[in-house]
Design an enzyme around this catalytic site. Structure first.
Site, PDB file in Angstrom:
ATOM      1  N   ASN A  10       0.791  -1.088  -0.084  1.00  0.00           N
ATOM      2  CA  ASN A  10       0.021   0.147  -0.086  1.00  0.00           C
ATOM      3  C   ASN A  10       0.868   1.175   0.203  1.00  0.00           C
ATOM      4  OD1 ASN A  10      -1.799   1.849   0.567  1.00  0.00           O
ATOM      5  ND2 ASN A  10      -2.366   1.341   2.643  1.00  0.00           N
ATOM      6  N   TRP A  11       0.888   1.728  -1.260  1.00  0.00           N
ATOM      7  CA  TRP A  11       2.014   2.925  -1.364  1.00  0.00           C
ATOM      8  C   TRP A  11       1.491   4.325  -0.676  1.00  0.00           C
ATOM      9  CZ3 TRP A  11       3.792   2.372  -7.035  1.00  0.00           C
ATOM     10  CH2 TRP A  11       4.643   1.212  -7.257  1.00  0.00           C
ATOM     11  N   LYS A  12       0.222   4.406  -0.187  1.00  0.00           N
ATOM     12  CA  LYS A  12      -0.412   5.435   0.378  1.00  0.00           C
ATOM     13  C   LYS A  12      -0.159   6.572  -0.658  1.00  0.00           C
ATOM     14  CE  LYS A  12      -0.205   3.339   4.721  1.00  0.00           C
ATOM     15  NZ  LYS A  12      -0.079   3.319   6.096  1.00  0.00           N
ATOM     16  N   HIS A  95      -9.351   0.980   5.302  1.00  0.00           N
ATOM     17  CA  HIS A  95      -7.979   1.281   5.807  1.00  0.00           C
ATOM     18  C   HIS A  95      -8.293   2.299   7.155  1.00  0.00           C
ATOM     19  CE1 HIS A  95      -3.988   2.569   6.672  1.00  0.00           C
ATOM     20  NE2 HIS A  95      -3.639   1.355   5.740  1.00  0.00           N
ATOM     21  N   GLU A  97      -6.935   4.815   7.975  1.00  0.00           N
ATOM     22  CA  GLU A  97      -6.639   5.966   7.534  1.00  0.00           C
ATOM     23  C   GLU A  97      -7.825   6.662   6.981  1.00  0.00           C
ATOM     24  OE1 GLU A  97      -3.258   5.528   5.594  1.00  0.00           O
ATOM     25  OE2 GLU A  97      -1.870   5.008   7.140  1.00  0.00           O
ATOM     26  N   GLU A 160      -5.037  -4.843  10.741  1.00  0.00           N
ATOM     27  CA  GLU A 160      -4.102  -3.846  10.943  1.00  0.00           C
ATOM     28  C   GLU A 160      -4.326  -2.929  12.135  1.00  0.00           C
ATOM     29  OE1 GLU A 160      -2.249  -2.603   6.589  1.00  0.00           O
ATOM     30  OE2 GLU A 160      -3.804  -1.124   7.264  1.00  0.00           O
ATOM     31  N   GLY A 166       2.723   2.432  10.885  1.00  0.00           N
ATOM     32  CA  GLY A 166       3.762   3.546  10.652  1.00  0.00           C
ATOM     33  C   GLY A 166       4.256   4.028  11.966  1.00  0.00           C
ATOM     34  N   SER A 198       3.704  -1.851  10.487  1.00  0.00           N
ATOM     35  CA  SER A 198       5.329  -1.705  10.609  1.00  0.00           C
ATOM     36  C   SER A 198       5.842  -3.190  10.481  1.00  0.00           C
ATOM     37  CB  SER A 198       5.492  -1.570  12.044  1.00  0.00           C
ATOM     38  OG  SER A 198       5.259   0.033  12.490  1.00  0.00           O
TER      39      SER A 198
HETATM   40  P1  13P Z   1       3.202   0.554   7.724  1.00  0.00           P
HETATM   41  O1  13P Z   1       3.829  -0.682   7.026  1.00  0.00           O
HETATM   42  O2  13P Z   1       4.016   1.668   6.995  1.00  0.00           O
HETATM   43  O3  13P Z   1       3.038   0.352   9.104  1.00  0.00           O
HETATM   44  O4  13P Z   1       1.680   0.913   7.098  1.00  0.00           O
HETATM   45  C1  13P Z   1       0.785  -0.333   7.183  1.00  0.00           C
HETATM   46  C2  13P Z   1      -0.525  -0.040   6.471  1.00  0.00           C
HETATM   47  O5  13P Z   1      -1.200   0.915   6.719  1.00  0.00           O
HETATM   48  C3  13P Z   1      -0.763  -0.705   5.117  1.00  0.00           C
HETATM   49  O6  13P Z   1      -1.785  -0.694   4.655  1.00  0.00           O
END
Ligand code: 13P
Length: 240
Positions: A10-12, A95, A97, A160, A166, A198
């Protein structure tokens, strides 16, 4: 039959045409999908670039979000059918976020899940508790509510924990396993359940060795080709 192993990046909201070109070149050159499937979820404007580069490879691609509506006056939204038309396979829904920063409700997530399924996409449904919820002993209650809101017929689930995203503080393999086993009992038998939060090359193998962890949803580490490939190898080689 063994459940599918999947590692999805997931490159966000990261990348540019140039960094994505270099990242894809590095991944495509080395990736050996044997043993684990691989998918990449870039921001919307780069989907075409990614789709083009991945054509003919074993790597799938997906979107990070989708509209809950099929079509209409929804400025700024992208429908599941539009994604499907371009060969999209996966779409991330729910997600944390999106839930936290954009106020997506369980009902909206359920509608997005249904819209994705209707268009033939494979939704990756994210569930997970905040630190306050974990500390209050409410982890299973929260993920059960998030999962229960969705009419889950088929798809992928990603556990998650919000506190692990993060932060560099991953769930321990045992913490992940506990929640995955709980989710497993509530899902169709062959549903892949990914862990996200993470995941790094250093912790991936131990997490993926857990009996109910079928792979990972990777944020930060998916932006570094060597790290993402190492995580993919850990998933392909995991014994359980
Ligand atoms: P990180 O791997 O940066 O913690 O992010 C996880 C995430 O939200 C994947 O969707």
């Amino acid at each position: 039959m063994a459940r599918t192993r999947l590692v999805a990046g997931n490159w966000k909201m990261h990348g540019s045409r140039e960094t994505i070109r270099a990242l894809l070149d590095a991944i495509v050159a080395v990736v050996d999908a044997a043993g684990a499937q691989c998918a990449i979820c870039p921001p919307f404007p780069y989907l075409a670039q990614v789709a083009e580069r991945l054509r003919g490879t074993a790597i799938a691609w997906g979107a990070q979000n989708v509209a809950e509506h099929a079509q209409g006056a929804y400025t700024g939204e992208v429908s599941a059918a539009m994604l499907a038309e371009f060969g999209c396979r996966y779409v991330i829904v729910g997600h944390s976020e999106r839930r936290q920063l954009y106020g997506e409700t369980d009902a909206q997530v359920a509608a997005k899940f249904a819209a994705a399924r209707k268009a033939g996409l494979t939704p990756i449904l994210c569930v997970g508790e905040t630190l306050a919820e974990r500390d209050a002993g409410r982890t299973t209650e929260v993920v059960a509510r998030q999962l229960g809101a969705v009419a889950f017929t088929a798809g992928v689930v990603a556990y998650e924990p919000v506190w692990a995203i993060g932060t560099g503080r991953n769930a321990t393999p045992e913490q992940a396993q506990e929640v995955h086993a709980f989710l497993r009992e509530r899902l169709p038998r062959d549903t892949p359940i990914l862990y996200g939060g993470s995941v790094k090359p250093q912790n991936a193998a131990a997490i993926f060795a857990m009996p109910d962890v079928d792979g990972g949803l990777i944020g930060g580490a998916s932006l570094v080709a060597a790290d993402f490939l190492a995580i993919l190898r850990a998933a392909a080689g995991a014994k359980r």
